[in-house]
Design a protein around this motif. Structure first.
Motif, short mmCIF file in Angstrom:
data_model
loop_
_atom_site.label_atom_id
_atom_site.label_comp_id
_atom_site.label_asym_id
_atom_site.label_seq_id
_atom_site.Cartn_x
_atom_site.Cartn_y
_atom_site.Cartn_z
N LEU A 3 0.82 -1.22 0.00
CA LEU A 3 0.00 0.00 0.00
C LEU A 3 0.84 1.27 0.00
CD1 LEU A 3 -2.57 -1.11 2.76
CD2 LEU A 3 -2.72 -1.45 0.29
N HIS A 4 2.18 1.15 -0.10
CA HIS A 4 3.03 2.31 0.20
C HIS A 4 2.76 3.53 -0.68
CE1 HIS A 4 5.50 0.74 -3.11
NE2 HIS A 4 6.09 1.92 -3.16
N ASP A 5 2.35 3.30 -1.91
CA ASP A 5 2.13 4.45 -2.81
C ASP A 5 0.66 4.80 -2.98
OD1 ASP A 5 4.70 5.29 -3.35
OD2 ASP A 5 4.96 3.95 -5.07
N VAL A 6 -0.20 4.32 -2.08
CA VAL A 6 -1.63 4.57 -2.25
C VAL A 6 -1.94 6.07 -2.27
CG1 VAL A 6 -2.25 4.39 0.22
CG2 VAL A 6 -3.95 3.88 -1.50
N GLY A 7 -1.09 6.88 -1.61
CA GLY A 7 -1.31 8.33 -1.59
C GLY A 7 -1.20 8.96 -2.97
N LYS A 8 -0.63 8.21 -3.93
CA LYS A 8 -0.53 8.77 -5.29
C LYS A 8 -1.91 8.95 -5.92
CE LYS A 8 4.16 7.53 -6.48
NZ LYS A 8 5.05 6.70 -7.30
N ILE A 9 -2.92 8.34 -5.32
CA ILE A 9 -4.28 8.54 -5.80
C ILE A 9 -4.67 10.02 -5.69
CG2 ILE A 9 -5.59 8.16 -3.63
CD1 ILE A 9 -6.46 6.25 -6.75
N ARG A 12 3.77 14.95 -1.53
CA ARG A 12 2.66 14.80 -0.58
C ARG A 12 2.21 13.34 -0.44
NH1 ARG A 12 -1.99 17.34 -2.57
NH2 ARG A 12 -2.97 16.92 -0.58
N HIS A 13 2.61 12.46 -1.36
CA HIS A 13 1.95 11.15 -1.38
C HIS A 13 2.19 10.27 -0.14
CE1 HIS A 13 5.64 9.33 -3.17
NE2 HIS A 13 5.17 8.21 -2.68
N PRO A 14 3.38 10.33 0.52
CA PRO A 14 3.49 9.47 1.71
C PRO A 14 2.54 9.90 2.84
CG PRO A 14 5.67 10.17 0.95
CD PRO A 14 4.67 10.99 0.21
N HIS A 53 6.56 7.16 6.23
CA HIS A 53 8.01 7.39 6.25
C HIS A 53 8.79 6.64 5.17
CE1 HIS A 53 7.53 9.86 9.71
NE2 HIS A 53 6.92 8.90 10.38
N HIS A 54 8.11 6.14 4.14
CA HIS A 54 8.86 5.31 3.17
C HIS A 54 9.77 6.11 2.24
CE1 HIS A 54 5.57 6.09 0.20
NE2 HIS A 54 6.48 5.78 -0.72
N HIS A 55 9.73 7.46 2.34
CA HIS A 55 10.69 8.26 1.55
C HIS A 55 11.66 9.03 2.43
CE1 HIS A 55 9.58 7.55 -2.61
NE2 HIS A 55 8.31 7.60 -2.27
N GLU A 56 11.77 8.66 3.70
CA GLU A 56 12.82 9.26 4.53
C GLU A 56 14.15 8.65 4.09
OE1 GLU A 56 11.88 11.59 6.42
OE2 GLU A 56 9.84 11.16 7.13
N ALA A 94 13.58 -1.31 -0.49
CA ALA A 94 12.88 -2.15 -1.47
C ALA A 94 12.35 -1.30 -2.62
CB ALA A 94 11.73 -2.89 -0.78
N ASP A 95 11.81 -0.14 -2.28
CA ASP A 95 11.26 0.78 -3.29
C ASP A 95 12.35 1.22 -4.26
OD1 ASP A 95 9.22 2.33 -4.37
OD2 ASP A 95 9.57 4.02 -3.02
N CYS A 96 13.53 1.54 -3.70
CA CYS A 96 14.63 1.99 -4.56
C CYS A 96 15.18 0.86 -5.42
CB CYS A 96 15.75 2.60 -3.70
SG CYS A 96 15.24 4.15 -2.94
FE LIG Z 1 6.49 6.40 -2.85
#
Ligand SMILES: [Fe+2]
Ligand SMILES: [Fe+2]
Length: 348
Positions: free
Chosen positions: A200-206, A229-231, A253-256, A282-284
């Motif tokens: 669900l980490h990028d759900v904010g991209k909605i 803003r997405h996180p 915090h997945h983009h800290e 993992a994202d990177c």
């Molecule tokens: Fe992300």
């Protein structure tokens, strides 16, 4: 979207409801067409382009969900707002997945109607708020435990469906994150929590406007502000669903970054939760391996050397080492079944 007057199609088998909506919208200068039979609505959608369709869900023969799918297929820019009643609340999550912009619950006030219509016509992203309402609707139905994950995953799929570059991204990130967590010796429960948060980490991209999300060229500073803003937005969405309180923190915090140069809070080192740091690595990894329309994916060797190079700056050094060791010892396990490097070739 046309340059106005905007064209609105109102579909409801109750003529009184159609008349009420039509009166309100005409007063705002909108051009309204009414269909009290869904078959007629389908014929209208065949011949004309509408900016907005407002449709009841529950109608005989052809339902609002069918109208939604048909309208979106005919004209992907057309916004669809569904009207739900007591018995159709549980369809909201599915409607979101199918591309509904928002929904109105009967009985609704004229003010609510206008607010939704204006948002729809002016393309404001309302889905985070909508996700909260969907969750509330489902909790009302007593189905939260079973459907919450499905409904949020539907939002994730909706984001990924917009952009061929990110298709299956969340699934692949969840695979890397759980593999790294296992390599670190974490217990089953935290690993499961990391898996859910990674999915669900990028759900904010909605909440990011479509034209920014799918832009092929470089982004402007203002457009980056939306991306940043997405996180926080994702955490907000999950925070509205009781079951995902812990995961919402990992999503936030997945983009800290380990050196404190990330966002949204600039947390450094272990200030960011372990699960969030794992998802960040993992994202990177996925971003590096992923082939995009505008770049080739890195080879596994190049990705592993980048992990080592950025350890201690971008990445938690212990995690970078664990991920590197895992990648070196299980190169065949890097990609999900059915995939070969570079990761996204078959869906690009
Ligand atoms: Fe992300
Ligand atoms: Fe991501």
């Amino acid at each position: 979207m046309t340059n106005g007057p905007y064209r609105v199609l109102i579909v409801d088998d109750e003529p009184a409801v159609c008349a009420l909506i039509q009166d309100e919208l005409r007063r705002e200068g909108l051009h309204c067409t009414v269909a009290t039979a869904p078959e007629y609505a389908i014929r209208l959608l065949d011949g004309k382009t509408f900016d907005l369709v407002i449709t009841d869900i529950c109608m005989p023969r052809i339902g609002g969900m069918d109208i939604l799918v048909y309208a979106r297929r005919k004209s992907p820019n057309c916004r669809v707002v569904l009207i739900t009643g007591q018995g159709t609340r549980d369809l909201v999550a599915q409607a979101l997945f199918l591309g509904a912009f928002d929904y109105l619950e009967k009985p609704f006030e004229a003010g609510e109607l206008l607010a939704v219509v204006l948002r729809a016509l002016h393309d404001e992203a309302t889905l985070p708020a909508l996700a909260g309402r969907a969750a509330a609707a489902m909790e009302f139905q007593g189905q939260a435990a079973r459907v919450s994950l499905d409904s949020v995953l539907a939002l994730v799929r909706a984001v990924e469906a917009k952009d061929a570059n990110t298709r299956r991204h969340s699934e692949q990130v969840a695979h890397y994150a759980t593999s790294i967590a296992r390599a670190m010796g974490l217990l089953t429960r935290p690993i499961e929590s990391i898996r859910i948060a990674a999915l669900l980490h990028d759900v904010g991209k909605i909440g990011i406007p479509d034209h920014i999300l799918t832009k092929a060229g470089p982004l402007t500073v203002e457009e980056f502000q939306h991306i940043y803003r997405h996180p926080a937005l994702g955490a907000e969405i999950l925070g509205t669903i009781g079951l995902f309180k812990a995961e919402s923190l990992l999503v936030r915090h997945h983009h800290e970054r380990w050196d404190g140069g990330g966002y949204p809070d600039g947390l450094a080192g272990e200030e960011s939760p372990l699960g969030a740091r794992i998802i960040q690595v993992a994202d990177c990894i996925d971003a590096m391996l992923m082939e995009r329309t505008y770049k080739k994916g890195y080879s596994v060797e190049k990705m592993l050397s980048e992990l080592a190079r950025c350890a201690g700056a971008q990445f938690d050094p212990k995690l970078a080492a664990a991920a590197t060791a895992w990648g070196q010892s299980h190169p065949e396990a890097l990609f999900l079944p059915g995939k070969t490097a570079p990761a996204y070739k078959e869906v690009a």
